[in-house]
Scaffold this motif. Structure first.
Motif, PDB file in Angstrom:
ATOM      1  N   PHE A   1      -9.066  -9.403  25.863  1.00 28.54           N
ATOM      2  CA  PHE A   1      -8.686  -8.095  26.406  1.00 28.54           C
ATOM      3  C   PHE A   1      -8.590  -7.057  25.289  1.00 28.54           C
ATOM      4  O   PHE A   1      -8.923  -5.878  25.493  1.00 28.54           O
ATOM      5  N   SER A   2      -8.129  -7.503  24.113  1.00 27.93           N
ATOM      6  CA  SER A   2      -8.041  -6.578  22.992  1.00 27.93           C
ATOM      7  C   SER A   2      -9.425  -6.047  22.617  1.00 27.93           C
ATOM      8  O   SER A   2      -9.596  -4.847  22.336  1.00 27.93           O
ATOM      9  N   GLU A   3     -10.418  -6.916  22.634  1.00 27.09           N
ATOM     10  CA  GLU A   3     -11.789  -6.500  22.341  1.00 27.09           C
ATOM     11  C   GLU A   3     -12.305  -5.537  23.399  1.00 27.09           C
ATOM     12  O   GLU A   3     -13.032  -4.571  23.092  1.00 27.09           O
TER      13      GLU A   3
ATOM     14  N   GLN B   1      -6.495   1.212  22.179  1.00 31.33           N
ATOM     15  CA  GLN B   1      -5.788   0.136  21.498  1.00 31.33           C
ATOM     16  C   GLN B   1      -4.660  -0.375  22.388  1.00 31.33           C
ATOM     17  O   GLN B   1      -4.071   0.377  23.166  1.00 31.33           O
ATOM     18  N   MET B   2      -4.389  -1.676  22.272  1.00 31.30           N
ATOM     19  CA  MET B   2      -3.231  -2.225  22.975  1.00 31.30           C
ATOM     20  C   MET B   2      -1.945  -1.681  22.360  1.00 31.30           C
ATOM     21  O   MET B   2      -1.847  -1.547  21.145  1.00 31.30           O
ATOM     22  N   THR B   3      -0.975  -1.409  23.205  1.00 29.03           N
ATOM     23  CA  THR B   3       0.322  -0.926  22.715  1.00 29.03           C
ATOM     24  C   THR B   3       1.438  -1.626  23.487  1.00 29.03           C
ATOM     25  O   THR B   3       1.204  -2.280  24.494  1.00 29.03           O
TER      26      THR B   3
ATOM     27  N   LEU C   1       0.628  -5.660  23.201  1.00 28.49           N
ATOM     28  CA  LEU C   1       0.406  -5.834  21.770  1.00 28.49           C
ATOM     29  C   LEU C   1       1.378  -6.861  21.187  1.00 28.49           C
ATOM     30  O   LEU C   1       0.994  -7.706  20.363  1.00 28.49           O
ATOM     31  N   ALA C   2       2.632  -6.805  21.643  1.00 28.17           N
ATOM     32  CA  ALA C   2       3.636  -7.765  21.155  1.00 28.17           C
ATOM     33  C   ALA C   2       3.250  -9.186  21.554  1.00 28.17           C
ATOM     34  O   ALA C   2       3.384 -10.128  20.758  1.00 28.17           O
ATOM     35  N   VAL C   3       2.768  -9.351  22.783  1.00 29.92           N
ATOM     36  CA  VAL C   3       2.348 -10.669  23.259  1.00 29.92           C
ATOM     37  C   VAL C   3       1.180 -11.186  22.431  1.00 29.92           C
ATOM     38  O   VAL C   3       1.132 -12.354  22.032  1.00 29.92           O
ATOM     39  N   MET C   4       0.204 -10.303  22.160  1.00 28.28           N
ATOM     40  CA  MET C   4      -0.963 -10.722  21.393  1.00 28.28           C
ATOM     41  C   MET C   4      -0.566 -11.077  19.953  1.00 28.28           C
ATOM     42  O   MET C   4      -1.066 -12.053  19.384  1.00 28.28           O
TER      43      MET C   4
END
Length: 352
Positions: free
Chosen positions: A143-145, A153-155, A159-162
């Motif tokens: 998902f980040s890609e 961008q993930m936020t 983002l914390a989970v990744m």
């Protein structure tokens, strides 16, 4: 009970129960011990069982008492050996063997129920952890890609989970080593007397096992007292023997208090009620049984009642735990996926 392991592991409850049942039938039939054990040895299909019975047969044939012959094999628990010694001394070995059969059948039933109750939640928790780890370690980077491909961008939470998944991946070997060390420590604890006592105290005081373990401990006390009284021992001697054999701290304390009350002149049933060994209807049953001279029978009935209550409570716990674990897994997976999908849908809607 304090089923002490000697130089080698003792037999399982089911194996001991089967042995006692066969011995009871042999004694009832009038066959001599040596001849009966010889028949058991010849019929045994398991090589280990055949060798154990051969040792017992050779000793009994030489005139060695049965409990001594069993003790030499290092395969039978102290509780059983003590009761057989009492049975041989009082001439009630047949009754003792029959009682031991029932006792170890109950022990096996309770152990089997507990194993089943523990196994399912552990499997479910392991599956939950596996699904969550795969999701955050393998799926979240994809998902980040996708976000990066869309120029975003993930936020926040995603983002914390990744980042957490990345940390798990980087320190996976350390985590595995820590888990192995914890598992090894638990195994070592279970193999030492101090460790066993610590585990028993934990189960007695832990909020989720306290009530269940209290029922199991009371049931074992009732079962042991029934066996002692049925063998011809008086209440004082029975309490003394049970106190030596039990491994539950709270029960040992209650037995010690009960012995002091008996020494001060309090009768047996009142002593049990006063120390809180039994309460409610069970206390009344004990009081009536003491007056009618049926203490061994009522203790047997109480042991069966406690076993039924234990099984019912375990089944009730399982019926609550099963859907709860499924619900927790669903919520966790749903929250992780929604935290990614909702922002992604917002970005795609804006682009469209």
């Amino acid at each position: 009970m304090n089923e002490k392991t000697k130089s080698r592991d003792t037999l399982s409850f089911s194996e001991i129960s089967a042995f006692c049942a066969q011995m009871s039938m042999i004694l009832k039939s009038g066959i001599s011990l040596a001849e009966g054990i010889g028949i058991m040895r010849d019929d045994a299909e398991n090589p280990d069982g055949k060798s154990i019975l051969a040792i017992i047969h050779d000793d009994v044939e030489k005139g060695t008492p049965l409990f001594t012959a069993l003790e030499k094999t290092d395969k039978f628990p102290d509780y059983m050996l003590t009761m057989i010694e009492i049975g041989e001394a009082t001439g009630k070995l047949e009754n003792v063997m029959e009682s031991l059969t029932s006792y170890y059948e109950r022990e096996e039933a309770i152990a089997r129920t507990i194993r089943s109750a523990v196994a399912y939640p552990l499997v479910m928790i392991a599956m939950m952890l596996a699904v969550i780890i795969i999701l955050i370690v393998q799926v979240m980077p994809i998902f980040s890609e996708v976000f990066q491909g869309l120029g975003a961008q993930m936020t926040g939470f995603p983002l914390a989970v990744m980042n957490f998944g990345q940390a798990l991946s980087n320190y996976s070997m350390v985590i595995v080593i820590v888990l192995v060390v914890i598992a090894a420590a638990l195994l070592i604890m279970r193999s030492t007397r101090a460790g066993k006592e610590a585990l028993v105290k934990f189960k007695e005081n832990f909020i989720f096992t306290r009530s269940l373990y209290a029922k199991i401990a009371s049931g074992k006390f009732a079962s042991a007292m029934s066996l002692m009284l049925a063998s011809g021992m008086d209440t004082d001697k029975s309490l003394e023997m049970v106190h030596k054999l039990v491994d539950t701290p709270s029960i040992r304390v209650k037995i010690a208090k009960c012995q002091r009350l008996l020494a001060d002149g309090t009768n047996f049933s009142d002593s049990l009620v006063h120390v809180g060994m039994f309460s409610g209807v069970y206390a009344r049953m004990v009081s009536v049984a003491f007056k009618t001279g049926a203490m061994d029978n009522i203790m047997e009935k109480l042991a069966v009642r406690y076993e039924e209550e234990t099984n019912a409570q375990i089944n009730n716990i399982i019926s609550i735990v099963e859907p709860s674990l499924v619900a927790v897994l669903s919520v966790i997976v749903g929250v992780i996926l929604l935290s990614v999908m909702l922002p992604l849908m917002g970005i795609m809607a804006a682009i469209g």
